[in-house]
Design a protein around this motif. Sequence first.
Motif, PDB file in Angstrom:
ATOM      1  N   ALA A 148       3.117 -28.436  16.111  1.00  8.26           N
ATOM      2  CA  ALA A 148       3.808 -27.148  16.093  1.00  8.26           C
ATOM      3  C   ALA A 148       2.825 -26.017  15.816  1.00  8.26           C
ATOM      4  O   ALA A 148       2.871 -24.967  16.471  1.00  8.26           O
ATOM      5  CB  ALA A 148       4.918 -27.172  15.041  1.00  8.26           C
ATOM      6  N   GLU A 149       1.930 -26.227  14.862  1.00  7.72           N
ATOM      7  CA  GLU A 149       0.975 -25.181  14.512  1.00  7.72           C
ATOM      8  C   GLU A 149      -0.007 -24.910  15.650  1.00  7.72           C
ATOM      9  O   GLU A 149      -0.363 -23.764  15.911  1.00  7.72           O
ATOM     10  CB  GLU A 149       0.217 -25.543  13.232  1.00  7.72           C
ATOM     11  N   GLU A 150      -0.442 -25.970  16.336  1.00  3.98           N
ATOM     12  CA  GLU A 150      -1.363 -25.779  17.459  1.00  3.98           C
ATOM     13  C   GLU A 150      -0.685 -24.996  18.583  1.00  3.98           C
ATOM     14  O   GLU A 150      -1.283 -24.069  19.141  1.00  3.98           O
ATOM     15  CB  GLU A 150      -1.842 -27.130  17.994  1.00  3.98           C
ATOM     16  N   ALA A 151       0.558 -25.362  18.904  1.00  4.09           N
ATOM     17  CA  ALA A 151       1.291 -24.667  19.964  1.00  4.09           C
ATOM     18  C   ALA A 151       1.538 -23.209  19.587  1.00  4.09           C
ATOM     19  O   ALA A 151       1.376 -22.300  20.413  1.00  4.09           O
ATOM     20  CB  ALA A 151       2.607 -25.378  20.241  1.00  4.09           C
ATOM     21  N   PHE A 152       1.922 -22.985  18.330  1.00  3.66           N
ATOM     22  CA  PHE A 152       2.178 -21.618  17.870  1.00  3.66           C
ATOM     23  C   PHE A 152       0.902 -20.796  17.884  1.00  3.66           C
ATOM     24  O   PHE A 152       0.901 -19.641  18.331  1.00  3.66           O
ATOM     25  CB  PHE A 152       2.795 -21.652  16.470  1.00  3.66           C
ATOM     26  N   ASP A 153      -0.211 -21.362  17.420  1.00  2.00           N
ATOM     27  CA  ASP A 153      -1.493 -20.648  17.422  1.00  2.00           C
ATOM     28  C   ASP A 153      -1.923 -20.298  18.845  1.00  2.00           C
ATOM     29  O   ASP A 153      -2.441 -19.204  19.096  1.00  2.00           O
ATOM     30  CB  ASP A 153      -2.576 -21.460  16.727  1.00  2.00           C
ATOM     31  N   LYS A 154      -1.700 -21.221  19.778  1.00  2.00           N
ATOM     32  CA  LYS A 154      -2.046 -20.967  21.175  1.00  2.00           C
ATOM     33  C   LYS A 154      -1.202 -19.808  21.718  1.00  2.00           C
ATOM     34  O   LYS A 154      -1.707 -18.917  22.409  1.00  2.00           O
ATOM     35  CB  LYS A 154      -1.807 -22.224  22.018  1.00  2.00           C
ATOM     36  N   TRP A 155       0.090 -19.814  21.390  1.00  2.00           N
ATOM     37  CA  TRP A 155       0.972 -18.728  21.821  1.00  2.00           C
ATOM     38  C   TRP A 155       0.533 -17.404  21.199  1.00  2.00           C
ATOM     39  O   TRP A 155       0.494 -16.377  21.881  1.00  2.00           O
ATOM     40  CB  TRP A 155       2.423 -19.037  21.435  1.00  2.00           C
ATOM     41  N   ARG A 156       0.206 -17.411  19.899  1.00  2.00           N
ATOM     42  CA  ARG A 156      -0.233 -16.180  19.212  1.00  2.00           C
ATOM     43  C   ARG A 156      -1.479 -15.614  19.879  1.00  2.00           C
ATOM     44  O   ARG A 156      -1.606 -14.411  20.057  1.00  2.00           O
ATOM     45  CB  ARG A 156      -0.581 -16.473  17.761  1.00  2.00           C
TER      46      ARG A 156
END
Length: 191
Positions: free
Chosen positions: A178-186
């Motif tokens: 979740a954190e990797e996907a969110f960081d990529k989106w950010r």
Amino acid sequence: MSQPSPAPRLTPQFCFNQTALRDFLRISRGTIDDSITQNLNALLTPSRRGFDPASTSSRQWSAPGRILPPGQCGQFKEKVLYPSWAVRSDVLDYCAGVATSPDPEDPDSVLRQIEDVRARERTVNERLDPYSGRYFPREARTESLAMLMRNERAVEKIIRIRTWNLLGERCGSSHESAEEAFDKWRTSQRQ
């Protein structure tokens, strides 16, 4: 489709008002993450086939009709989930910064200083009064806020993992956390 949480006006007063801060986080989590199953069910298109009575004759362990199309999942993540996470992350980051900054407007700082001076001047005779040596200094509001931020970050991490796991079940598993996907989106939003 649900709407992402609106960003509150970030001020130190907002952070120090722990009731308002907790209410914001609770409402934001309740709207998106706590009701993730309902939000994902809302993305399903109603059945195109009519009701099949044979479907009730045996228990079905897998639900092929409950898997969402990748486009709808992606749109939900991009338009609702990630923006909601971003607002909460911004609030947590800002308030954590406030908690680690000096607080010249602390209304209790003078009172704490007076209590500290009194505690140092006090005569302690533990033979006469075993409790006379006790002194519990008041916690500064920045210390209280820092503890709240640690707790809220832990809660946020748990909620995101739970939400991400449910998304994986309904949208297909992702190889990233979740954190990797969110960081990529950010990162993609900043460009």
